[in-house]
Design a protein around this motif. Structure first.
Motif, short mmCIF file in Angstrom:
data_model
loop_
_atom_site.label_atom_id
_atom_site.label_comp_id
_atom_site.label_asym_id
_atom_site.label_seq_id
_atom_site.Cartn_x
_atom_site.Cartn_y
_atom_site.Cartn_z
N SER A 183 3.54 -9.89 -2.09
CA SER A 183 3.78 -8.69 -1.28
C SER A 183 2.46 -7.93 -1.12
CB SER A 183 4.79 -7.78 -1.98
OG SER A 183 4.22 -7.27 -3.19
N LYS A 184 2.43 -7.00 -0.17
CA LYS A 184 1.24 -6.18 0.01
C LYS A 184 0.94 -5.39 -1.27
CE LYS A 184 0.92 -5.62 4.95
NZ LYS A 184 0.49 -4.75 6.01
N GLU A 185 1.97 -4.92 -1.92
CA GLU A 185 1.79 -4.17 -3.17
C GLU A 185 1.11 -5.04 -4.23
OE1 GLU A 185 4.62 -2.57 -6.72
OE2 GLU A 185 5.27 -2.08 -4.69
N ASN A 186 1.57 -6.30 -4.36
CA ASN A 186 0.96 -7.20 -5.34
C ASN A 186 -0.47 -7.57 -4.96
OD1 ASN A 186 3.15 -7.24 -7.10
ND2 ASN A 186 4.11 -8.95 -6.05
N LEU A 187 -0.72 -7.75 -3.67
CA LEU A 187 -2.10 -8.01 -3.23
C LEU A 187 -3.00 -6.82 -3.58
CD1 LEU A 187 -1.48 -9.71 0.21
CD2 LEU A 187 -2.71 -10.72 -1.72
N LYS A 188 -2.50 -5.62 -3.36
CA LYS A 188 -3.29 -4.42 -3.69
C LYS A 188 -3.54 -4.33 -5.19
CE LYS A 188 -1.86 -1.77 0.35
NZ LYS A 188 -1.07 -0.64 0.86
N ARG A 189 -2.55 -4.69 -6.01
CA ARG A 189 -2.73 -4.68 -7.47
C ARG A 189 -3.79 -5.71 -7.86
NH1 ARG A 189 -2.11 -0.87 -10.44
NH2 ARG A 189 -1.57 -2.09 -12.25
N LYS A 190 -3.72 -6.89 -7.25
CA LYS A 190 -4.71 -7.94 -7.55
C LYS A 190 -6.10 -7.44 -7.19
CE LYS A 190 -6.00 -12.69 -6.49
NZ LYS A 190 -5.70 -13.49 -7.67
N ILE A 191 -6.25 -6.83 -6.04
CA ILE A 191 -7.55 -6.32 -5.59
C ILE A 191 -8.04 -5.23 -6.55
CG2 ILE A 191 -8.69 -4.98 -3.76
CD1 ILE A 191 -6.91 -6.63 -1.76
N GLU A 192 -7.15 -4.34 -6.94
CA GLU A 192 -7.53 -3.26 -7.86
C GLU A 192 -8.00 -3.82 -9.21
OE1 GLU A 192 -5.36 0.34 -10.34
OE2 GLU A 192 -4.38 -0.42 -8.53
N HIS A 193 -7.22 -4.74 -9.78
CA HIS A 193 -7.60 -5.34 -11.06
C HIS A 193 -8.92 -6.10 -10.95
CE1 HIS A 193 -3.95 -4.03 -12.84
NE2 HIS A 193 -3.17 -5.02 -12.43
N THR A 194 -9.08 -6.80 -9.86
CA THR A 194 -10.29 -7.60 -9.67
C THR A 194 -11.52 -6.70 -9.55
OG1 THR A 194 -8.92 -9.25 -8.56
CG2 THR A 194 -11.30 -9.49 -8.34
N ARG A 195 -11.42 -5.65 -8.76
CA ARG A 195 -12.55 -4.72 -8.62
C ARG A 195 -12.87 -4.03 -9.93
NH1 ARG A 195 -10.95 -2.69 -2.62
NH2 ARG A 195 -12.26 -4.19 -1.51
N ALA A 212 -14.94 -13.38 -7.84
CA ALA A 212 -15.34 -13.00 -6.47
C ALA A 212 -14.51 -13.76 -5.44
CB ALA A 212 -16.82 -13.23 -6.26
N GLU A 213 -14.27 -15.05 -5.68
CA GLU A 213 -13.44 -15.84 -4.77
C GLU A 213 -12.01 -15.32 -4.75
OE1 GLU A 213 -14.13 -19.70 -6.42
OE2 GLU A 213 -15.85 -20.07 -5.11
N GLU A 214 -11.48 -14.95 -5.91
CA GLU A 214 -10.12 -14.40 -5.96
C GLU A 214 -10.05 -13.10 -5.15
OE1 GLU A 214 -7.23 -15.48 -7.44
OE2 GLU A 214 -8.16 -17.34 -8.07
N LEU A 215 -11.06 -12.24 -5.30
CA LEU A 215 -11.08 -10.98 -4.56
C LEU A 215 -11.20 -11.22 -3.07
CD1 LEU A 215 -11.08 -7.92 -4.41
CD2 LEU A 215 -13.51 -7.94 -5.02
N ALA A 216 -12.08 -12.12 -2.68
CA ALA A 216 -12.26 -12.43 -1.25
C ALA A 216 -10.95 -12.92 -0.63
CB ALA A 216 -13.36 -13.47 -1.06
N ARG A 217 -10.27 -13.83 -1.31
CA ARG A 217 -9.02 -14.36 -0.76
C ARG A 217 -7.96 -13.27 -0.67
NH1 ARG A 217 -5.37 -19.64 -1.91
NH2 ARG A 217 -3.93 -19.20 -0.22
N ALA A 218 -7.88 -12.41 -1.69
CA ALA A 218 -6.88 -11.33 -1.67
C ALA A 218 -7.13 -10.37 -0.51
CB ALA A 218 -6.89 -10.58 -3.00
N ILE A 219 -8.39 -10.06 -0.25
CA ILE A 219 -8.72 -9.16 0.87
C ILE A 219 -8.32 -9.81 2.19
CG2 ILE A 219 -10.62 -8.08 2.14
CD1 ILE A 219 -12.00 -7.70 -0.63
N VAL A 220 -8.63 -11.09 2.34
CA VAL A 220 -8.27 -11.80 3.58
C VAL A 220 -6.74 -11.85 3.73
CG1 VAL A 220 -8.29 -14.04 4.74
CG2 VAL A 220 -10.39 -13.14 3.72
N GLU A 221 -6.03 -12.12 2.65
CA GLU A 221 -4.56 -12.18 2.71
C GLU A 221 -3.99 -10.81 3.09
OE1 GLU A 221 -2.34 -14.71 2.28
OE2 GLU A 221 -3.92 -16.19 1.99
N LEU A 222 -4.56 -9.74 2.55
CA LEU A 222 -4.05 -8.40 2.83
C LEU A 222 -4.38 -7.95 4.25
CD1 LEU A 222 -2.61 -5.89 1.68
CD2 LEU A 222 -4.87 -5.05 1.00
N GLU A 223 -5.62 -8.17 4.66
CA GLU A 223 -6.08 -7.68 5.96
C GLU A 223 -5.89 -8.70 7.08
OE1 GLU A 223 -10.04 -6.14 5.56
OE2 GLU A 223 -9.43 -4.71 4.02
#
Length: 112
Positions: A48-60, A81-92
């Motif tokens: 979900s978008k919420e889970n993607l945002k949590r992943k991005i927050e934890h990663t940052r 960094a790869e995990e963060l990049a993919r999460a950003i692409v998935e979210l946006e």
């Protein structure tokens, strides 16, 4: 699914008693950032978008702390960094300048 919820709850409880940058919290965040998108209950396709945002927050958060403790080009930074990049692409739904920078940094780290 329950493991992620339990770990998220543990992070919330611990941040009431220790610094949000405490080593134990950072280790839990690392487990969580890897679980989001990579565990059976939290596949990329179903996040979900919420889970993607949590992943991005934890990663940052993880990158911010461990870049100070273990600076430079490192293997952990490549994966995170790869995990963060993919999460950003998935979210946006599209890459951006931050994604390009993260992928470039990950590639440099992998050369080591």
């Amino acid at each position: 699914g329950n493991d992620v919820k339990k770990l998220e709850s543990l992070v919330m409880i611990l941040t009431k008693t220790v610094s949000p940058q405490h080593f134990l919290i950072m280790q839990i965040k690392r487990v969580l950032l890897l679980m989001y998108g990579n565990s059976p209950a939290f596949r990329w396709e179903t996040l979900s978008k919420e889970n993607l945002k949590r992943k991005i927050e934890h990663t940052r958060d993880y990158i911010a702390v461990f870049s100070k403790l273990d600076p430079g080009l490192t293997k952990w930074k490549a994966r995170v960094a790869e995990e963060l990049a993919r999460a950003i692409v998935e979210l946006e739904r599209a890459p951006n300048a931050e994604v390009c920078s993260l992928i470039s940094e990950a590639e440099k780290c992998r050369i080591l």
